[in-house]
Design a protein around this motif. Structure first.
Motif, PDB file in Angstrom:
ATOM      1  N   PHE A   1      -8.066  13.254  -8.230  1.00 17.88           N
ATOM      2  CA  PHE A   1      -9.106  12.782  -7.312  1.00 17.88           C
ATOM      3  C   PHE A   1      -8.958  11.285  -7.063  1.00 17.88           C
ATOM      4  O   PHE A   1      -9.075  10.813  -5.921  1.00 17.88           O
ATOM      5  N   GLY A   2      -8.701  10.538  -8.130  1.00 20.01           N
ATOM      6  CA  GLY A   2      -8.549   9.089  -7.995  1.00 20.01           C
ATOM      7  C   GLY A   2      -7.377   8.712  -7.094  1.00 20.01           C
ATOM      8  O   GLY A   2      -7.488   7.801  -6.265  1.00 20.01           O
ATOM      9  N   LEU A   3      -6.263   9.424  -7.248  1.00 22.13           N
ATOM     10  CA  LEU A   3      -5.094   9.146  -6.422  1.00 22.13           C
ATOM     11  C   LEU A   3      -5.370   9.467  -4.953  1.00 22.13           C
ATOM     12  O   LEU A   3      -5.000   8.701  -4.053  1.00 22.13           O
ATOM     13  N   LYS A   4      -6.027  10.603  -4.700  1.00 15.16           N
ATOM     14  CA  LYS A   4      -6.340  10.980  -3.320  1.00 15.16           C
ATOM     15  C   LYS A   4      -7.312   9.986  -2.696  1.00 15.16           C
ATOM     16  O   LYS A   4      -7.168   9.624  -1.521  1.00 15.16           O
ATOM     17  N   LEU A   5      -8.292   9.558  -3.484  1.00 12.94           N
ATOM     18  CA  LEU A   5      -9.250   8.572  -2.974  1.00 12.94           C
ATOM     19  C   LEU A   5      -8.543   7.264  -2.654  1.00 12.94           C
ATOM     20  O   LEU A   5      -8.827   6.614  -1.634  1.00 12.94           O
ATOM     21  N   THR A   6      -7.602   6.880  -3.504  1.00 14.30           N
ATOM     22  CA  THR A   6      -6.840   5.652  -3.269  1.00 14.30           C
ATOM     23  C   THR A   6      -6.032   5.748  -1.985  1.00 14.30           C
ATOM     24  O   THR A   6      -5.965   4.797  -1.201  1.00 14.30           O
ATOM     25  N   VAL A   7      -5.408   6.919  -1.759  1.00 14.16           N
ATOM     26  CA  VAL A   7      -4.619   7.126  -0.544  1.00 14.16           C
ATOM     27  C   VAL A   7      -5.506   7.012   0.693  1.00 14.16           C
ATOM     28  O   VAL A   7      -5.160   6.348   1.675  1.00 14.16           O
ATOM     29  N   SER A   8      -6.681   7.677   0.646  1.00 14.99           N
ATOM     30  CA  SER A   8      -7.588   7.620   1.792  1.00 14.99           C
ATOM     31  C   SER A   8      -8.044   6.195   2.083  1.00 14.99           C
ATOM     32  O   SER A   8      -8.029   5.749   3.239  1.00 14.99           O
ATOM     33  N   ILE A   9      -8.444   5.476   1.038  1.00 17.15           N
ATOM     34  CA  ILE A   9      -8.912   4.097   1.223  1.00 17.15           C
ATOM     35  C   ILE A   9      -7.782   3.211   1.747  1.00 17.15           C
ATOM     36  O   ILE A   9      -7.980   2.388   2.651  1.00 17.15           O
ATOM     37  N   ALA A  10      -6.576   3.381   1.181  1.00 15.90           N
ATOM     38  CA  ALA A  10      -5.447   2.553   1.599  1.00 15.90           C
ATOM     39  C   ALA A  10      -5.082   2.807   3.058  1.00 15.90           C
ATOM     40  O   ALA A  10      -4.821   1.868   3.823  1.00 15.90           O
ATOM     41  N   LEU A  11      -5.066   4.084   3.467  1.00 17.52           N
ATOM     42  CA  LEU A  11      -4.730   4.412   4.853  1.00 17.52           C
ATOM     43  C   LEU A  11      -5.774   3.866   5.826  1.00 17.52           C
ATOM     44  O   LEU A  11      -5.435   3.295   6.870  1.00 17.52           O
TER      45      LEU A  11
ATOM     46  N   LEU B   1      -9.198  12.436   5.069  1.00 15.06           N
ATOM     47  CA  LEU B   1      -9.620  11.118   5.539  1.00 15.06           C
ATOM     48  C   LEU B   1      -8.456  10.130   5.417  1.00 15.06           C
ATOM     49  O   LEU B   1      -7.860   9.976   4.360  1.00 15.06           O
ATOM     50  N   GLY B   2      -8.157   9.459   6.490  1.00 19.28           N
ATOM     51  CA  GLY B   2      -7.018   8.545   6.529  1.00 19.28           C
ATOM     52  C   GLY B   2      -5.840   9.180   7.232  1.00 19.28           C
ATOM     53  O   GLY B   2      -5.268   8.598   8.155  1.00 19.28           O
ATOM     54  N   LEU B   3      -5.465  10.379   6.805  1.00 20.87           N
ATOM     55  CA  LEU B   3      -4.381  11.108   7.474  1.00 20.87           C
ATOM     56  C   LEU B   3      -4.787  11.509   8.884  1.00 20.87           C
ATOM     57  O   LEU B   3      -4.019  11.337   9.837  1.00 20.87           O
TER      58      LEU B   3
END
Length: 333
Positions: free
Chosen positions: A23-33, A279-281
């Motif tokens: 979950f943390g990694l996916k959240l990081t990806v969304s925020i970064a994108l 989110l992000g993608l």
């Protein structure tokens, strides 16, 4: 006995930690994108678009989204009834909204679907058939998306002559064909089960095999499958129309026809399991696609973010349904 209990507790702890990291990694990806997209977009332009939002049209898109979810429930009910699973329609609606809520809130995009399947299996004692109905329902939606995109790319390609868009459309269609073939072909199933054992998941062989059989059972309900596909085509057309209404609410001028190509492709990209609820993608693909037809990045990003707002608002109803149902369950106990 104590040793086995301790091993079970340690295994459960490791699984919980793994899910938390995921979950943390996916959240990081969304925020970064999202941060990357916003850093490259005129924020003042986005603010101006939101300030000029036509509220009646925006609320119209929300109402149409609720209609689309009602149609989704009708599709699911048809598939359940084909397997002699009969539940009150009002209960299915509540379960569907709960699923929407958990699809948005849980780390995995299928979390809500698993909860729907669990609830139906709890009520009917038919676990595999319940999960199969949801799998076939989702599959019919994916097939409808691929059909719409393949048809829409023919007139749109003259304007968006981008090989990546062509390959993404063709790849989506090929992926759907491969997935259906894997569900119907005994050889491909045997290969899948060998891979399952090869990666150390052989303990799930019997469960997965029963699910396979439950899904294959739907192949005997050809008329129901055609009905589900027809409803999926209507449903996906409604989703595309909602995107178009949001663009009108934002005063964006994009011809309606392009949405029939871009929205399915955005949906495919957002299914990649590397972000939270896509989110992000989805926003990145919206910027890439809609700028091909003259829309600026601010407009494309605003369009995608407002779509997410519509889904979040409607999914919130599922959270209310879950909380009320949970409270009622505690009172009954």
């Amino acid at each position: 006995m104590k040793l086995r209990l301790k091993e079970t507790m340690v295994s459960a702890t490791h699984r919980s930690m793994a899910k938390a990291w995921q979950f943390g990694l996916k959240l990081t990806v969304s925020i970064a994108l999202l941060a990357l997209l916003l850093s490259r977009t005129d924020l003042h332009a986005i603010g101006a678009l939101f300030r000029s939002l036509h509220i009646p049209i925006f609320f119209g898109s929300i109402l149409l989204y609720l209609v689309a979810q009602l149609l989704s429930t009708i599709r699911w009910n048809c598939l359940l009834q084909a397997e002699k699973i009969h539940l009150p329609f009002w209960r299915l609606i509540l379960l569907y909204y709960e699923g929407m809520f958990f699809n948005l809130m849980l780390p995995t995009a299928i979390g809500g679907d698993l909860i729907r399947g669990y609830q139906v299996s709890r009520l009917t004692k038919r676990r595999e058939a319940s999960m199969a109905s949801i799998l076939v329902e989702r599959l019919s939606g994916f097939v409808a998306l691929a059909i719409i995109a393949c048809i829409a790319i023919v007139p749109a390609y003259a304007r968006v002559s981008d090989p990546l868009i062509v390959w993404l459309t063709a790849g989506s269609a090929a992926g759907m064909v491969a997935l259906i073939a894997s569900l119907l072909s005994d050889r491909l199933q045997a290969l899948f089960f060998r891979l399952l054992h090869g990666v150390g998941l052989g303990r799930f062989h019997d469960t997965v095999h029963r699910l396979y059989e439950a899904v294959q059972q739907y192949w005997t309900h050809r008329s129901t499958l055609l009905l589900a596909l027809g409803l999926s085509l209507v449903l996906q057309s409604l989703v595309i129309t909602i995107f178009y209404l949001i663009s009108l609410a934002l005063n964006l001028s994009v011809p309606f026809g392009y949405f029939f190509l871009f929205v399915p492709l955005m949906s495919v990209v957002s299914m990649l399991p590397i972000s939270i609820a896509g989110l992000g993608l989805r926003e990145g693909s919206a910027v890439y696609l809609f700028t091909k037809v003259g829309l600026d990045a601010a407009g494309a990003l605003s369009l995608s973010l407002l779509w997410f707002a519509v889904t979040a608002l409607c999914s919130g109803l599922g959270g209310i349904v879950f909380l009320v149902g949970h409270s009622q369950h505690r009172m009954d106990r």
